[in-house]
Design a protein around this motif. Structure first.
Motif, short mmCIF file in Angstrom:
data_model
loop_
_atom_site.label_atom_id
_atom_site.label_comp_id
_atom_site.label_asym_id
_atom_site.label_seq_id
_atom_site.Cartn_x
_atom_site.Cartn_y
_atom_site.Cartn_z
N ASP A 107 5.27 0.78 -34.12
CA ASP A 107 6.12 1.38 -33.11
C ASP A 107 5.43 1.48 -31.76
OD1 ASP A 107 4.27 3.30 -33.65
OD2 ASP A 107 5.71 4.86 -34.25
N GLY A 108 4.12 0.96 -31.77
CA GLY A 108 3.42 0.88 -30.51
C GLY A 108 3.22 2.21 -29.85
N ASP A 109 3.13 3.21 -30.68
CA ASP A 109 2.97 4.52 -30.08
C ASP A 109 1.51 4.94 -29.97
OD1 ASP A 109 2.34 4.87 -32.71
OD2 ASP A 109 3.75 6.54 -33.03
N GLY A 110 0.57 3.97 -30.30
CA GLY A 110 -0.86 4.28 -30.21
C GLY A 110 -1.40 5.01 -31.41
N ILE A 111 -0.51 5.22 -32.37
CA ILE A 111 -0.97 5.87 -33.61
C ILE A 111 -0.84 4.84 -34.72
CG2 ILE A 111 -0.57 7.73 -35.26
CD1 ILE A 111 0.78 9.29 -32.99
N PRO A 112 -2.03 4.49 -35.35
CA PRO A 112 -1.95 3.50 -36.43
C PRO A 112 -0.90 3.94 -37.44
CG PRO A 112 -4.24 3.96 -35.89
CD PRO A 112 -3.41 4.95 -35.14
N ASP A 113 -0.23 2.94 -37.94
CA ASP A 113 0.92 3.22 -38.79
C ASP A 113 0.58 4.12 -39.95
OD1 ASP A 113 2.35 1.69 -37.06
OD2 ASP A 113 2.53 -0.05 -38.41
N ASN A 114 -0.63 3.88 -40.56
CA ASN A 114 -0.93 4.65 -41.77
C ASN A 114 -1.21 6.10 -41.48
OD1 ASN A 114 -1.92 1.67 -42.54
ND2 ASN A 114 -1.26 2.76 -44.38
N CYS A 115 -1.37 6.39 -40.26
CA CYS A 115 -1.55 7.79 -39.89
C CYS A 115 -0.39 8.27 -39.00
CB CYS A 115 -2.89 7.98 -39.16
SG CYS A 115 -4.34 7.76 -40.22
N ASP A 116 0.67 7.41 -38.86
CA ASP A 116 1.82 7.73 -37.99
C ASP A 116 2.96 8.25 -38.88
OD1 ASP A 116 3.70 7.92 -36.03
OD2 ASP A 116 3.33 5.87 -35.25
N GLN A 117 3.48 9.42 -38.57
CA GLN A 117 4.55 9.99 -39.38
C GLN A 117 5.87 9.25 -39.13
OE1 GLN A 117 4.85 14.21 -38.73
NE2 GLN A 117 2.71 14.61 -39.41
N THR A 118 5.96 8.64 -37.99
CA THR A 118 7.18 7.86 -37.69
C THR A 118 6.74 6.51 -37.20
OG1 THR A 118 7.19 8.74 -35.42
CG2 THR A 118 8.50 9.92 -37.10
N PRO A 119 6.33 5.66 -38.11
CA PRO A 119 5.74 4.37 -37.70
C PRO A 119 6.80 3.39 -37.18
CG PRO A 119 5.88 4.46 -40.08
CD PRO A 119 6.33 5.84 -39.58
N MET A 120 8.10 3.57 -37.58
CA MET A 120 9.09 2.56 -37.19
C MET A 120 9.70 2.96 -35.86
SD MET A 120 8.75 0.47 -39.54
CE MET A 120 10.15 -0.59 -39.14
N PRO A 121 10.02 2.05 -35.01
CA PRO A 121 10.60 2.38 -33.69
C PRO A 121 12.03 2.94 -33.85
CG PRO A 121 10.50 -0.01 -34.01
CD PRO A 121 9.80 0.61 -35.16
N GLU A 122 12.41 3.98 -33.16
CA GLU A 122 13.74 4.62 -33.14
C GLU A 122 14.05 4.94 -31.67
OE1 GLU A 122 15.95 5.34 -35.49
OE2 GLU A 122 14.77 4.70 -37.25
N ASP A 123 15.19 4.52 -31.28
CA ASP A 123 15.49 4.73 -29.87
C ASP A 123 15.57 6.22 -29.54
OD1 ASP A 123 15.56 2.04 -29.46
OD2 ASP A 123 17.77 1.91 -29.69
N ASP A 124 16.11 6.95 -30.50
CA ASP A 124 16.29 8.36 -30.23
C ASP A 124 15.18 9.20 -30.81
OD1 ASP A 124 16.90 7.84 -32.83
OD2 ASP A 124 18.77 9.07 -32.85
N GLN A 125 14.22 8.53 -31.32
CA GLN A 125 13.10 9.24 -32.02
C GLN A 125 12.17 9.84 -31.00
OE1 GLN A 125 11.40 7.13 -35.32
NE2 GLN A 125 9.35 7.71 -34.67
N THR A 126 11.84 11.03 -31.22
CA THR A 126 10.88 11.67 -30.30
C THR A 126 9.49 11.17 -30.53
OG1 THR A 126 10.48 13.50 -31.81
CG2 THR A 126 12.29 13.76 -30.20
#
Length: 762
Positions: free
Chosen positions: A679-698
């Protein structure tokens, strides 16, 4: 290796060390016995007669001498002790010579006195033969009015003997022979002849051969007389008018020639004659008959009785002048026997009238192919003696004298007028000196002064000549040759001990020559103090070739470490161990006795574990249990490899436990690939609670703390609290599927590589 080389070197040098101990003489030194001298006397200041001096260079044979004033003849050993003596029953003195015969008898001339026609010295007139025990076995008189034996005799191998005799000639006979009347102070002339005598019975004799100088004369004084000719043309003849007597006050007395010595050469069958008043010696042929001896032909030489060789005064046959004279009133001519130094030469006692010193001279005649070579118009050679010995003017004899070349090369010299006998070596050094102790009244007492004759020219202990006889001489076979006492009377201060040959000063006591308190016969180091033995090896230091107090084979003067063995140098530092303050075989500054690691440097301990590296089974500087020589990461623990990449962490430039290319120190999501961030949020997926991109996702991670008392969340609940189904499990499944696919592809790739490597070539 070093130790082996050291041992080999020590063994090698041990062979270079002397075997035993050598004295200063270079001979092997024996600490058990003193070396007995052959002869040992030095009594010039303590004795007046007898043995005065002798040393180890002496000839050890027996000496025979006949004192001219005594009826006794003595045989002494080298120490001056009497071995035997003969005393003539006639009670008459010698006239003048005496010889031993091979059967032990003594053949002696006898002086009957001067009661005959002329006043010549050396008169005899009788010959005696005495047995070993002095019994008169034969005596023969030859004192006639026209003949008389005198001076010398010569025993021959055939048992006969030669005598010198005067032959009476009247004044008329002398003048008829060509004698100048002005050269006759008396009305008679007594020329010399030689007679060979064969003893018969106990008192008779037969003349078996004769030679007379009267048959071999020449003169150029009176052509009307017999024997006229040119003297210079006839060296084989004697000029009847040649007079050269040393007796300047009465040179023309009837004893014209005064022949005083005779010798026989059995190899050449020739006779040599010494004639004092003409200062010449003559050699004649003995192989002739008596008739041939009176002529000029015959015999081995073909020259009859003519003179074959003459020497000493070439003026006598006009081949020189007074300046060419070599002999001066000489006595006792002899051939040097075979096997002795100068064999075949002649030796003579040259009295030295006119030059005032006497000498012993050796003459080498020019004998070539049996003939004495004489160049026309010249004198017989040699020009001078080949060997000569004298003592200057301190030894001069107006008469008497004798010589003999000995077996050891030394020469026996008789200084007759003083009764003194010398033995000198070829270098002219006196090795034996003996003074006759017997005068007319018998033996003197030791210490007595020797009386002198009224004329002052001689002593009363005169001796004509002496002879030496080897211990193997046939006369001594079966005889008791045990020496007795000295001939002279003397005082023996130590009669309870046998002092010869240890009594140099002649007091009868064994000497302590070096004054060390040890008698010479047990003295181990003659001439030095036996008590000085620094190294305690029982060899006195002055005779010790190696003074070695510590027994290490190194002399004390060169010893590096006195008291200790210089050869022991364990650490090979050039300092013997006994004197080495630090025996340090491995040169690490630590004494061998304290060395923790022998053979290695104790100070080298790379890993500082207290065990020197040379003895350390594990040199591990970083204490990781891996030897430095095998250490993959020196200074760090090779066993620490957090990321298990085979590179110890201390040497790992990237410690990356999850192999995501991000070091653990910078890893945002330990254990997972930080590069996976869907999701390119700078948090590696395995440690990202929301790894998939969501338009409305905070896309904000819930960081609200969880109360331990809250009820657990139902992981199977597909709906959140709002009733909407969660998308996180779906995303996790996708990631996990992708990871598994990557792993499967890797395994396939590795199996393919292995297959290719194991595949056999076609």
């Amino acid at each position: 290796m070093k130790k082996s080389l050291c041992l080999v070197s020590m063994l090698f040098f041990s062979f270079l060390l002397p075997v035993g101990n050598l004295a200063h003489t270079g001979a092997y030194f024996s600490p058990d016995i003193a070396i007995e001298p052959i002869c040992n006397a030095n009594r010039n200041t303590t004795w007046t007669v007898g043995l005065i001096y002798c040393d180890n260079r002496v000839n050890e044979d027996y000496t025979l001498f006949a004192p001219m004033a005594s009826e006794s003849t003595y045989l002494i050993d080298a120490h001056g002790r009497m071995v035997h003596s003969w005393t003539s029953p006639s009670g008459l003195p010698p006239g003048m010579s005496a010889y031993m015969l091979e059967d032990g008898d003594l053949l002696r001339t006898v002086n009957l006195g001067t009661n005959f026609d002329h006043d010549g010295n050396g008169v005899a007139g009788k010959i005696e033969r005495l047995s070993w025990d002095s019994q008169m076995e034969w005596e023969w008189f030859y004192p006639g009015e026209t003949n008389r034996s005198h001076h010398d005799i010569e025993p021959l191998p055939n048992g006969n003997f030669l005598i010198i005799a005067w032959d009476f000639k009247s004044e008329a006979e002398a003048q008829q022979a060509g004698r100048n009347p002005n050269k006759m102070s008396q009305d008679t002339l007594w020329p010399d002849k030689i007679v060979e005598v064969q003893p018969v019975g106990t008192g008779s004799a037969i003349f078996v051969w004769e030679w007379n100088i009267w048959d071999h004369l020449i003169q150029e004084y009176d052509s009307a007389k017999d024997n006229y000719g040119v003297v210079g043309d006839h060296p084989e003849l004697l000029d009847i008018n040649f007079v050269d007597s040393p007796d300047t006050l009465n040179p023309y007395k009837s004893d014209w020639m005064h022949c005083n010595g005779i010798d026989y050469n059995p190899i050449l069958d020739q006779i040599v004659l010494s004639c004092r008043n003409v200062n010449e010696i003559y050699i004649i042929d003995h192989s002739t008959t008596t008739e041939e001896a009176a002529g000029h032909t015959g015999g081995n030489s073909g020259k009859g009785g003519d003179i074959l060789y003459r020497w000493g005064n070439p003026e006598a046959y006009r081949a020189g002048t007074n300046n060419d004279q070599q002999l001066f009133g000489q006595h006792d001519i002899q051939w040097i026997n075979e096997g002795r130094l100068g064999a075949g030469d002649l030796i003579v006692f040259n009295n030295g009238h006119g030059r005032d010193y006497s000498s012993a001279d050796v003459i080498s005649p020019p004998l070539v192919n049996g003939e004495y070579v004489l160049q026309s118009g010249s004198s017989w050679g040699p020009a001078a003696p080949s060997w000569s010995w004298d003592q200057g003017t301190s030894m001069f004899a107006s008469s008497l004298g004798g010589v003999e070349r000995l077996e050891n090369g030394n020469t026996l010299v008789t200084w007759g007028v003083r009764g003194t006998l010398f033995e000198v070596n070829p270098e002219g050094e006196v090795v034996w000196k003996y003074i006759n102790p017997v005068i007319g009244d018998g033996p003197l007492n030791q210490g007595d002064d020797i009386p002198e004759n009224p004329n002052g020219k001689s002593n009363m202990n005169k001796v004509f000549k002496t002879n030496r006889y080897n211990s193997s001489f046939p006369a001594f076979v079966g005889k008791d040759m045990t020496p007795g006492d000295y001939v002279e009377s003397w005082t023996d201060d130590c009669s309870n001990e046998e002092s010869i040959p240890w009594d140099s000063d002649g007091d009868g006591c064994i000497d302590d020559s070096d004054g060390d308190g040890v008698k010479d016969n047990v003295d181990l180091c003659s001439g030095f103090d036996d008590n000085v033995d620094i190294d305690g090896d029982s060899i006195p230091d002055d005779c010790d070739s190696l003074i070695d107090s510590d027994g290490d084979g190194i002399s004390d003067s060169l010893d590096s470490c006195p008291g200790f063995d210089d050869a022991i140098d364990v650490d090979e530092d050039g300092i013997p161990d006994g004197c080495d303050p630090l025996i340090d075989s491995d040169a690490d500054g630590v004494a061998d006795s304290s060395d923790a690691c022998p053979g290695f440097d104790d100070t080298v301990d790379v890993d500082a574990d207290g065990t020197p590296d040379g003895c350390d089974t594990l040199i591990d500087s970083d204490a990781d249990g891996v030897a430095d020589s095998s250490d993959a990461c020196p200074g760090f623990d090779d066993t620490v490899d957090v990321d298990a990449d085979g590179i110890a962490d201390g040497c790992d430039s990237l410690i990356d436990s999850d192999a995501d290319g991000i070091s653990d120190a910078d890893d945002q999501c330990a254990g997972y690939n930080d590069l996976l961030d869907q999701d390119g949020d700078g948090i590696p997926d395995n440690c990202d609670q929301t790894p998939m991109p969501e338009d409305d996702q905070t896309n904000v991670t819930d960081t609200t703390p969880v109360d331990d008392d809250d009820p657990p969340i139902d992981d199977d609940d597909d709906e959140d609290s709002s009733g909407i189904e969660s998308e996180t499990p779906q995303k996790s499944g996708i990631v996990e599927n992708l990871s598994m696919m990557n792993i499967a592809l890797g395994v396939v790739f590795i199996i393919g590589v292995i297959f290719l490597l194991l595949r056999k070539p076609q």
